[in-house]
Design a protein around this motif. Structure first.
Motif, short mmCIF file in Angstrom:
data_model
loop_
_atom_site.label_atom_id
_atom_site.label_comp_id
_atom_site.label_asym_id
_atom_site.label_seq_id
_atom_site.Cartn_x
_atom_site.Cartn_y
_atom_site.Cartn_z
N ALA A 51 -9.14 -7.16 9.47
CA ALA A 51 -8.39 -6.94 8.41
C ALA A 51 -7.90 -5.51 7.97
CB ALA A 51 -9.03 -7.63 6.93
N ALA A 52 -8.99 -4.76 8.02
CA ALA A 52 -8.67 -3.04 7.88
C ALA A 52 -7.63 -2.64 8.71
CB ALA A 52 -9.97 -2.29 7.98
N ALA A 53 -7.57 -3.09 10.01
CA ALA A 53 -6.81 -2.69 11.18
C ALA A 53 -5.36 -3.09 10.78
CB ALA A 53 -7.20 -3.16 12.43
N GLN A 54 -5.49 -4.15 10.08
CA GLN A 54 -3.85 -4.80 10.03
C GLN A 54 -3.13 -3.99 8.88
OE1 GLN A 54 -2.04 -7.16 11.27
NE2 GLN A 54 -3.48 -7.64 12.89
N VAL A 55 -3.97 -3.73 7.88
CA VAL A 55 -3.58 -2.80 6.74
C VAL A 55 -3.17 -1.44 7.15
CG1 VAL A 55 -4.21 -1.76 4.38
CG2 VAL A 55 -4.86 -4.13 5.00
N ALA A 56 -4.03 -0.96 8.12
CA ALA A 56 -3.65 0.37 8.61
C ALA A 56 -2.38 0.50 9.34
CB ALA A 56 -4.93 1.01 9.29
N ALA A 57 -2.43 -0.52 10.24
CA ALA A 57 -1.23 -0.37 11.08
C ALA A 57 -0.04 -1.07 10.47
CB ALA A 57 -1.53 -1.21 12.32
N GLY A 58 -0.13 -1.65 9.43
CA GLY A 58 1.02 -2.40 8.83
C GLY A 58 1.84 -1.69 7.93
N GLU A 59 2.72 -2.36 7.12
CA GLU A 59 3.37 -1.74 6.02
C GLU A 59 3.53 -2.89 5.01
OE1 GLU A 59 7.49 -0.70 7.14
OE2 GLU A 59 6.89 0.49 8.92
N GLY A 60 3.69 -2.23 3.84
CA GLY A 60 3.76 -3.01 2.53
C GLY A 60 2.48 -3.45 1.91
N HIS A 61 1.68 -2.31 2.39
CA HIS A 61 0.16 -2.61 1.72
C HIS A 61 -0.13 -1.47 0.62
CE1 HIS A 61 -0.93 -5.56 4.71
NE2 HIS A 61 -0.45 -4.62 5.74
N VAL A 121 -4.68 -4.31 -3.48
CA VAL A 121 -6.33 -4.28 -3.35
C VAL A 121 -6.41 -5.53 -2.61
CG1 VAL A 121 -8.33 -4.29 -4.74
CG2 VAL A 121 -6.49 -2.98 -5.42
N TYR A 122 -7.50 -5.47 -1.72
CA TYR A 122 -7.88 -6.65 -1.04
C TYR A 122 -9.38 -7.08 -1.19
CZ TYR A 122 -3.30 -6.25 1.35
OH TYR A 122 -1.85 -6.01 1.32
N ASN A 123 -9.70 -8.27 -1.32
CA ASN A 123 -10.99 -8.73 -1.48
C ASN A 123 -11.44 -9.04 -0.09
OD1 ASN A 123 -13.54 -9.50 -2.46
ND2 ASN A 123 -12.76 -11.21 -3.77
N LEU A 124 -11.87 -8.31 0.79
CA LEU A 124 -12.52 -8.32 2.08
C LEU A 124 -13.88 -9.19 2.10
CD1 LEU A 124 -11.03 -5.37 3.95
CD2 LEU A 124 -10.00 -7.48 3.41
N CYS A 125 -13.90 -10.41 1.85
CA CYS A 125 -15.11 -11.25 1.92
C CYS A 125 -14.92 -12.48 2.52
CB CYS A 125 -15.78 -11.45 0.44
SG CYS A 125 -14.60 -12.40 -0.49
N ASN A 126 -15.90 -13.38 2.65
CA ASN A 126 -15.50 -14.83 3.15
C ASN A 126 -14.96 -15.62 2.42
OD1 ASN A 126 -15.98 -17.09 4.92
ND2 ASN A 126 -17.70 -15.78 5.81
N SER A 157 -5.38 -14.22 5.25
CA SER A 157 -3.76 -13.80 4.98
C SER A 157 -3.41 -12.71 5.82
CB SER A 157 -3.76 -13.66 3.61
OG SER A 157 -3.96 -14.76 2.75
N LEU A 158 -4.37 -11.73 5.99
CA LEU A 158 -3.97 -10.52 6.75
C LEU A 158 -4.01 -10.62 8.06
CD1 LEU A 158 -5.99 -7.92 4.41
CD2 LEU A 158 -3.72 -7.94 4.72
#
Length: 137
Positions: free
Chosen positions: A30-40, A44-49, A118-119
């Protein structure tokens, strides 16, 4: 997990509080998607299960996967402190960890999220899937 199986329980004072345990690989994807993507930006994302588990749920799953008897026995705060100190942990650390277990007990970590899916387009691995996978490695 071997220590849990040996003890036959997870000795935490969490009652039936739940937590949304997630694997670090899911967070990394998920973090890689945010770092490499745009529009973030400014999001704030809740990175949990997307599933929440009580300590009793964890015990039942460990028992199912290992075939060993593992039952949840809620520890009192006092018993947890005594056991932590007896195992060699410094009392300030044991008391700090206890506050985390209070948060689990009170439901602070029990709010599932679909942000990882979602990410990344993939649901986070479940606790049971993680256990089964670790047995085959």
């Amino acid at each position: 997990v071997p220590d849990i199986v040996k003890m036959g329980t997870i000795p935490y004072p969490t009652a039936e509080g739940k937590s949304t345990y997630v694997m670090k690989d899911d967070i990394a994807r998920a973090a890689a998607q945010v770092a490499a993507g745009e529009g973030h930006e400014n999001k704030v994302y809740n990175l949990c299960n997307c599933e929440a588990y009580s300590t009793g749920d964890l015990c039942r799953t460990i028992a199912e996967v290992t075939g060993k008897k593992v039952e949840f026995k809620n520890a009192s705060d006092e018993d947890y402190i005594k056991a932590g100190i007896a195992s060699g942990d410094p009392e300030p650390l044991v008391r700090a960890l206890l506050t985390m277990y209070w948060s689990v007990r009170d439901g602070a970590f029990g709010k599932p999220s679909s942000d990882i899916e979602s990410l990344t387009g993939k649901k986070p691995i479940s606790f049971k899937e993680a256990l089964v996978s670790s047995k085959t490695e």
